[in-house]
Design an enzyme around this catalytic site. Structure first.
Site, PDB file in Angstrom:
ATOM      1  N   ASP A   1       0.777  -1.212   0.058  1.00  0.00           N
ATOM      2  CA  ASP A   1      -0.123  -0.139   0.022  1.00  0.00           C
ATOM      3  C   ASP A   1       1.034   1.318   0.150  1.00  0.00           C
ATOM      4  O   ASP A   1       0.354   2.291  -0.024  1.00  0.00           O
ATOM      5  CB  ASP A   1      -0.917   0.026   1.149  1.00  0.00           C
ATOM      6  N   SER A   2       2.203   0.954   0.047  1.00  0.00           N
ATOM      7  CA  SER A   2       3.202   2.192  -0.085  1.00  0.00           C
ATOM      8  C   SER A   2       2.939   2.562  -1.685  1.00  0.00           C
ATOM      9  O   SER A   2       3.238   3.956  -1.954  1.00  0.00           O
ATOM     10  CB  SER A   2       4.505   1.605  -0.115  1.00  0.00           C
TER      11      SER A   2
ATOM     12  N   ASP B   1      -0.969  -5.906  -0.099  1.00  0.00           N
ATOM     13  CA  ASP B   1      -1.564  -5.385   1.144  1.00  0.00           C
ATOM     14  C   ASP B   1      -2.808  -5.198   1.317  1.00  0.00           C
ATOM     15  O   ASP B   1      -3.608  -4.604   0.056  1.00  0.00           O
ATOM     16  CB  ASP B   1      -0.664  -4.066   1.095  1.00  0.00           C
TER      17      ASP B   1
ATOM     18  N   LYS C   1      -1.080  -9.569   2.610  1.00  0.00           N
ATOM     19  CA  LYS C   1      -0.439  -9.164   4.012  1.00  0.00           C
ATOM     20  C   LYS C   1      -1.520  -8.192   4.812  1.00  0.00           C
ATOM     21  O   LYS C   1      -2.065  -7.257   4.070  1.00  0.00           O
ATOM     22  CB  LYS C   1       0.836  -8.250   3.582  1.00  0.00           C
TER      23      LYS C   1
ATOM     24  N   GLU D   1      -1.397  -5.453   8.601  1.00  0.00           N
ATOM     25  CA  GLU D   1      -0.606  -4.812   9.422  1.00  0.00           C
ATOM     26  C   GLU D   1      -1.076  -5.081  10.854  1.00  0.00           C
ATOM     27  O   GLU D   1      -2.166  -4.939  11.238  1.00  0.00           O
ATOM     28  CB  GLU D   1      -0.462  -3.234   9.229  1.00  0.00           C
TER      29      GLU D   1
ATOM     30  N   GLU E   1       9.390  -4.191  10.677  1.00  0.00           N
ATOM     31  CA  GLU E   1       9.713  -2.996   9.871  1.00  0.00           C
ATOM     32  C   GLU E   1      10.285  -2.127  10.942  1.00  0.00           C
ATOM     33  O   GLU E   1       9.763  -1.985  11.970  1.00  0.00           O
ATOM     34  CB  GLU E   1       8.662  -2.305   9.183  1.00  0.00           C
TER      35      GLU E   1
HETATM   36  O1  KIV Z   1       3.690  -1.075   1.830  1.00  0.00           O
HETATM   37  C1  KIV Z   1       4.726  -1.636   1.740  1.00  0.00           C
HETATM   38  O2  KIV Z   1       5.576  -1.213   0.904  1.00  0.00           O
HETATM   39  C2  KIV Z   1       5.202  -2.358   2.803  1.00  0.00           C
HETATM   40  C3  KIV Z   1       6.490  -2.785   2.834  1.00  0.00           C
HETATM   41  C4  KIV Z   1       7.519  -1.576   3.518  1.00  0.00           C
HETATM   42  C5  KIV Z   1       6.817  -3.980   3.721  1.00  0.00           C
HETATM   43  O3  KIV Z   1       4.654  -2.670   3.487  1.00  0.00           O
END
Ligand code: KIV
Length: 304
Positions: free
Chosen positions: A63-64, A102, A132, A134, A202
């Site tokens: 989600d980055s 994510d 994934k 969080e 992280e």
């Molecule tokens: O969203 C992302 O890029 C991440 C990584 C930093 C693990 O969750």
């Protein structure tokens, strides 16, 4: 669970053809053999092709992408449908890495049903191998268990969790007191017990990671968590320098592509303005007699 997909427009090179799709048993085997696991984020077809050709083990549609490609100032506002578009583009460019996406903020926390429905969209609509989520504590652990129960592999993520960074006191390293580190340990172990196939650590002290690694049976992928993890992940745009500034302390930059992109576009703009682009080699020819025919037709129109 890993799927092999035909990639239109992406003829495999000879190295591509030799690689076999990454699977959950192969990831575990890599941990057992202490072979470092390489993960990188990707958000579109070109970044997926780069990851594929580079031979990484896992790709994360993080989600980055909210910040790196969609221009938001955090990961919080990005919508599920937006990330699904990115995930589908990545899927079309990947054949061998294990593909994780994510779950976006707000798309899984409310109920187990919501979490399962969201995870299923990533699998069914975007061909992802896993999702994934969080955080630790009762809610993320319950959601992870529910999604795993529905047959979808889940990766956990502890330490700095950007979706809830406000509650963590900002975008900064976590686990720097004994109590805070113990909370991360509890979260990581709970997610492992819930059945997560892997977990991201992280932005936490390397010494804390080393303590936790003695208790982790699933592959741990680190970002800013030291060298003791089973693998590393970096954000595509950070490692290639497709962004302003240097980013977090844990980023190592391997290229400066933003500078190259600006230089390329500036050179193009210069050539258009001074008339040196396009040149004859960029155009198409017409047979001389066809040009004569065209002129005759135009002359006829002008006269009539
Ligand atoms: O969203 C992302 O890029 C991440 C990584 C930093 C693990 O969750």
């Amino acid at each position: 669970m890993s799927t092999t997909h035909f990639v239109p427009g992406a003829a495999p090179d000879s190295a591509d053809a030799l690689r076999v799709p990454m699977t959950l048993p192969r990831l575990l085997e890599k941990k057992r053999l202490r072979e470092p696991i390489v993960m990188v984020t990707a958000y579109d077809h070109p970044s997926a092709l780069a990851a594929e050709r580079a031979g990484v083990d896992m790709v994360l549609v993080g989600d980055s992408g909210a910040m790196t490609v969609l221009g938001y100032d955090s990961t919080v506002p990005v919508e599920l449908d937006e990330l699904l578009v990115l995930a589908r583009a990545v899927r079309r460019g990947l054949r061998t890495p294990f593909l994780v996406a994510d779950l976006t903020f707000g798309s899984y926390e409310i109920s187990d049903q919501q979490a399962i429905a969201t995870a299923m969209r990533f699998v069914k609509e975007a061909g992802c191998d896993a999702v994934k989520l969080e955080g630790g504590g009762p809610t993320p652990v319950a959601r992870a268990r529910a999604i795993i129960g529905a047959g979808i592999p889940v990766m956990g993520h502890v330490g700095l969790t950007p979706q809830t960074s406000t509650a963590l006191g900002g975008y900064k390293a976590q686990g720097r007191t004994g109590e805070a580190a113990a909370r991360i340990a509890r979260d990581a172990l709970d997610l492992q017990t819930a059945g997560c196939f892997s977990i991201v650590f992280e932005a936490m002290p390397a010494a804390v990671t080393e303590e936790l690694m003695k208790r982790m049976e699933i592959p741990v992928i680190g970002i800013g968590a030291g060298a003791a993890t089973d693998g590393q992940v970096l954000v595509f745009h950070d490692l290639l320098g497709i962004r302003e500034g240097h980013g977090a302390r844990f980023v190592k930059r391997y290229a400066s592509l933003l500078d190259e992109m600006v230089a390329g576009v500036a050179a193009y703009a210069h050539d258009v303005r001074d008339g040196s682009f396009p040149g004859p080699e960029h155009g198409y020819a017409i047979e001389p007699e066809e040009l004569v025919a065209l002129r005759a037709q135009l002359a006829g129109r002008d006269a009539g």
